[in-house]
Design an enzyme around this catalytic site. Structure first.
Site, PDB file in Angstrom:
ATOM      1  N   GLY A 149       3.724 -19.800 -20.469  1.00 31.73           N
ATOM      2  CA  GLY A 149       4.390 -19.244 -19.304  1.00 31.73           C
ATOM      3  C   GLY A 149       3.875 -19.930 -18.057  1.00 31.73           C
ATOM      4  O   GLY A 149       2.847 -20.607 -18.096  1.00 31.73           O
ATOM      5  N   GLY A 160       3.492 -18.620 -24.535  1.00 34.54           N
ATOM      6  CA  GLY A 160       4.922 -18.302 -24.428  1.00 34.54           C
ATOM      7  C   GLY A 160       5.792 -19.144 -25.356  1.00 34.54           C
ATOM      8  O   GLY A 160       6.854 -18.706 -25.793  1.00 34.54           O
ATOM      9  N   GLU A 195      -4.944 -17.933 -24.599  1.00 37.86           N
ATOM     10  CA  GLU A 195      -5.028 -17.099 -23.382  1.00 37.86           C
ATOM     11  C   GLU A 195      -6.426 -16.608 -23.032  1.00 37.86           C
ATOM     12  O   GLU A 195      -6.685 -16.312 -21.867  1.00 37.86           O
ATOM     13  CB  GLU A 195      -4.079 -15.900 -23.488  1.00 37.86           C
ATOM     14  CG  GLU A 195      -2.593 -16.265 -23.419  1.00 37.86           C
ATOM     15  CD  GLU A 195      -1.982 -16.591 -24.774  1.00 37.86           C
ATOM     16  OE1 GLU A 195      -2.744 -16.753 -25.760  1.00 37.86           O
ATOM     17  OE2 GLU A 195      -0.739 -16.677 -24.835  1.00 37.86           O
ATOM     18  N   ASP A 227      -0.195 -12.695 -25.933  1.00 35.50           N
ATOM     19  CA  ASP A 227       0.910 -11.755 -25.702  1.00 35.50           C
ATOM     20  C   ASP A 227       2.152 -12.244 -26.450  1.00 35.50           C
ATOM     21  O   ASP A 227       2.020 -12.723 -27.559  1.00 35.50           O
ATOM     22  CB  ASP A 227       1.111 -11.535 -24.190  1.00 35.50           C
ATOM     23  CG  ASP A 227       1.569 -12.791 -23.455  1.00 35.50           C
ATOM     24  OD1 ASP A 227       1.369 -13.906 -23.978  1.00 35.50           O
ATOM     25  OD2 ASP A 227       2.114 -12.647 -22.352  1.00 35.50           O
TER      26      ASP A 227
HETATM   27  C1  QUE Z   1      -4.779 -21.462 -21.564  1.00 38.22           C
HETATM   28  C2  QUE Z   1      -3.513 -20.933 -21.428  1.00 38.22           C
HETATM   29  C3  QUE Z   1      -2.488 -21.663 -20.773  1.00 38.22           C
HETATM   30  C4  QUE Z   1      -2.803 -22.938 -20.267  1.00 38.22           C
HETATM   31  C5  QUE Z   1      -4.087 -23.459 -20.421  1.00 38.22           C
HETATM   32  C6  QUE Z   1      -5.064 -22.708 -21.068  1.00 38.22           C
HETATM   33  C7  QUE Z   1      -1.160 -21.142 -20.600  1.00 38.22           C
HETATM   34  C8  QUE Z   1      -0.226 -21.948 -19.893  1.00 38.22           C
HETATM   35  C9  QUE Z   1      -0.590 -23.223 -19.411  1.00 38.22           C
HETATM   36  C10 QUE Z   1       0.296 -24.098 -18.679  1.00 38.22           C
HETATM   37  C11 QUE Z   1       0.485 -25.411 -19.094  1.00 38.22           C
HETATM   38  C12 QUE Z   1       1.316 -26.266 -18.386  1.00 38.22           C
HETATM   39  C13 QUE Z   1       1.952 -25.835 -17.224  1.00 38.22           C
HETATM   40  C14 QUE Z   1       1.748 -24.527 -16.802  1.00 38.22           C
HETATM   41  C15 QUE Z   1       0.930 -23.671 -17.532  1.00 38.22           C
HETATM   42  O1  QUE Z   1      -1.858 -23.675 -19.612  1.00 38.22           O
HETATM   43  O2  QUE Z   1      -0.839 -20.027 -21.058  1.00 38.22           O
HETATM   44  O3  QUE Z   1       2.381 -24.127 -15.697  1.00 38.22           O
HETATM   45  O4  QUE Z   1       2.763 -26.677 -16.518  1.00 38.22           O
HETATM   46  O5  QUE Z   1       1.023 -21.481 -19.700  1.00 38.22           O
HETATM   47  O6  QUE Z   1      -6.327 -23.207 -21.215  1.00 38.22           O
HETATM   48  O7  QUE Z   1      -3.219 -19.711 -21.915  1.00 38.22           O
END
Ligand code: QUE
Length: 339
Positions: free
Chosen positions: A71, A120, A143, A151
């Site tokens: 997400g 997600g 997460e 989730d």
């Molecule tokens: C743990 C996570 C997430 C993460 C890195 C973690 C996560 C997530 C993102 C993410 C990756 C690329 C994107 C962004 C978010 O990184 O849930 O906006 O462009 O969405 O170590 O849980």
């Protein structure tokens, strides 16, 4: 007149033959989901459920690196820091509703996981009837590294994996490969990347039999090798007990797991343990409702903004958690998160 460049749509949707095709199209953000993408996916799935010309749905990511990295937690963090945590409510509620639509989908739903699928992204694939992984698949529920918790229905699907694999994946955030995903039951089919175009053409022409007729044997699973140690150490009544078992075990594998767990938010570890314990005996809808309540509390905990800063925004990978150790986590505070 000023030139305006039309933004590329972040979800591509079209019907090819008998297949409704969805492509997550934010490749620079590893196809991370935002509210607008969730809205489009929901609308298309609802329309295609009623459309007799569509016999199955195929979903994939663009760009060759990711199915979907999760997400858009940057935006959620920005909302929290602006004092508008409520703005994120719509995001999580819509995302979890989409997860339920996928779980209850009346037609075959085929996710092509040819790259990273985390958080997600797992919610957009696991609940569907067919989860295809290639040799490039990397799956994780990471997460606890950003002080959230697994989730998108993970409190339902993780406790139902063999042995203690689900709790292990939830607490450590371990990244697993295609062979592991098949072994754990997270994926249903292995197809090499080189065969995906043929598969898609077959699905569009002949329907889901095109997938059932394919038979590639999946690569070996590392998780299978570690399974006895995982079940041994993660069969415990609490997070401190898991840590004690790993310390007692003391081999290279156990030391590596301790090192990983020491970098996760202690609050998240304790919430996640309790979440999977409760989810084991609940329905998917109940699990998603529990997770929605929990997001409201967790994004307000200072660890969340700090975790997203350290892992996603600044990528310094040095989160300062409060409390800093599992031993200092107050059990009453964890239970209050579920109220
Ligand atoms: C743990 C996570 C997430 C993460 C890195 C973690 C996560 C997530 C993102 C993410 C990756 C690329 C994107 C962004 C978010 O990184 O849930 O906006 O462009 O969405 O170590 O849980």
């Amino acid at each position: 007149m000023s030139e305006t460049k039309l933004a590329e749509p972040t979800v591509l949707a079209e019907v090819t033959g008998c297949a409704g095709r969805l492509v997550l199209n934010r490749p620079k953000a590893l196809n991370a989901l935002d509210l607008d993408m969730i809205r489009v996916l929901t609308e298309k799935l609802e329309a295609w459920a009623q459309d007799d010309a569509v016999r199955l749905v195929i979903i994939e990511g663009s760009g060759g690196r990711a199915f979907c990295a999760g997400g858009d937690v940057r935006v959620i963090r920005d909302n929290v820091l602006r004092g508008d945590a409520a703005a994120s409510e719509a995001f999580f509620a819509s995302e979890y509703r989409l997860n339920r639509i996928i779980a209850e989908y009346p037609k075959p739903y085929v996710a092509l996981i040819d790259g990273i699928s985390m958080g997600g992204g797992m919610g957009l694939s696991i609940h569907g009837s067919h989860r295809v992984v290639t040799e490039h698949a990397v799956m994780a529920m990471p997460e606890t590294a950003i002080a959230l918790f697994p989730d998108v229905g993970a409190s339902y699907f993780l406790p139902r994996l063999p042995g203690k694999l689900g709790l292990y994946l939830a607490l450590t955030g371990a990244r697993i490969s295609a062979g592991d995903a098949i072994y754990a039951g997270l994926a249903t089919h292995y197809v090499p990347r080189a065969a995906l175009e043929t598969l898609k053409a077959g699905l569009a022409r002949s329907g889901i039999t095109a997938l059932d007729l394919l038979a590639y044997s999946p690569p070996a699973s590392l998780l299978a090798r570690d399974r006895a140690a995982i079940d041994d150490c993660f069969t415990s009544d609490s997070v401190p007990e898991i840590l004690a078992k790993l310390e007692d075990r003391g081999d290279a594998w156990a030391v590596e797991q301790l090192e990983t767990l020491s970098r996760r938010s202690p609050t998240s570890l304790c919430v996640t343990f309790e979440l999977l314990r409760r989810g084991a005996t609940m329905t998917l809808s109940e699990c998603l409702a529990m997770e929605l309540k929990l997001t409201r509390k967790m994004i307000l905990h200072p660890d969340f903004a700090e975790g997203v800063r350290a892992q996603v925004v600044e990528k310094t990978r040095d989160p300062k958690w409060r409390p800093a150790t599992v031993a200092e986590v107050d059990r009453a505070a964890i239970l209050a998160m579920f109220e």
